[in-house]
Design an enzyme around this catalytic site. Sequence first.
Site, short mmCIF file in Angstrom:
data_model
loop_
_atom_site.label_atom_id
_atom_site.label_comp_id
_atom_site.label_asym_id
_atom_site.label_seq_id
_atom_site.Cartn_x
_atom_site.Cartn_y
_atom_site.Cartn_z
NE ARG A 65 -1.75 -0.39 17.00
CZ ARG A 65 -0.55 -0.97 17.06
NH1 ARG A 65 0.19 -0.82 18.14
NH2 ARG A 65 -0.09 -1.69 16.07
CD GLU A 102 11.20 -6.80 5.86
OE1 GLU A 102 10.69 -6.21 6.85
OE2 GLU A 102 12.00 -6.27 5.09
P1 AMP Z 1 0.06 -7.63 8.89
O1 AMP Z 1 0.10 -9.02 9.46
O2 AMP Z 1 1.26 -7.35 8.00
O3 AMP Z 1 -1.25 -7.33 8.19
O4 AMP Z 1 0.23 -6.61 10.09
C1 AMP Z 1 -0.85 -6.32 10.87
C2 AMP Z 1 -0.50 -6.10 12.31
O5 AMP Z 1 0.66 -5.32 12.47
C3 AMP Z 1 -1.61 -5.34 13.00
O6 AMP Z 1 -1.85 -5.92 14.28
C4 AMP Z 1 -1.14 -3.91 13.07
O7 AMP Z 1 -1.43 -3.36 14.32
C5 AMP Z 1 0.36 -3.99 12.85
N1 AMP Z 1 0.83 -3.11 11.75
C6 AMP Z 1 1.38 -3.51 10.58
N2 AMP Z 1 1.76 -2.48 9.83
C7 AMP Z 1 1.42 -1.37 10.53
C8 AMP Z 1 1.54 0.03 10.27
N3 AMP Z 1 2.08 0.52 9.16
N4 AMP Z 1 1.06 0.88 11.21
C9 AMP Z 1 0.52 0.41 12.36
N5 AMP Z 1 0.38 -0.89 12.65
C10 AMP Z 1 0.82 -1.78 11.75
#
Ligand code: AMP
Length: 177
Positions: A65, A102
């Site tokens: 995205r 996780e």
């Molecule tokens: P993080 O590495 O945990 O910050 O996760 C970020 C990535 O996961 C991004 O590329 C987001 O598109 C996706 N992502 C994580 N959590 C969500 C969520 N609650 N809703 C949509 N996309 C998420």
Amino acid sequence: MTPTLETKDLTKFVRDIPDFPKKGIAFKDITPLLKDPGAFRSAIDAFAARYEGRGIRLVAGIESRGFLLASAVALRLGAGVIPIRKKGKLPHKTLSASYDLEYGTDSVEIHADAAARGDKVLLIDDVIATGGTARAACELIEKLGAEVAGVAFLIELSFLKGREKLGSREIFALIGY
Ligand code: AMP
């Protein structure tokens, strides 16, 4: 032209999908925002307004995205666009960086010639959750010798404190939860 919306009104175009892609995750679905011409333009306008005049040469989008946002912002800034992808998707020579999930780890990759020393790069993704993906993406840009001039998101899930993982890099989010 479709009238521009206030940034605060953009939350109306983000839809919560409970238990997607797995139980316990509230997925922030931005497809309503992307399909609404006024909302999409407002989001891109807000990013462009913040970063124009700052010498950004490249906008990096994180799969997938992030690509949709990065390419539109790059056009507005007169910059090029570079993809940061999940492991194994980029065809040329790559660098990779891993981050914790996780359970286990995952990694993202960048082409070794995507940016060079002295390039100012703006990194964009749709959501920052724990910040692991964005941090790995910043590390890739910096390994190439380029500068992360800013890290921008449509949505920040503040309660997950992802920005703490990004250290002193400059962070901007249009919508916070
Ligand atoms: P993080 O590495 O945990 O910050 O996760 C970020 C990535 O996961 C991004 O590329 C987001 O598109 C996706 N992502 C994580 N959590 C969500 C969520 N609650 N809703 C949509 N996309 C998420």
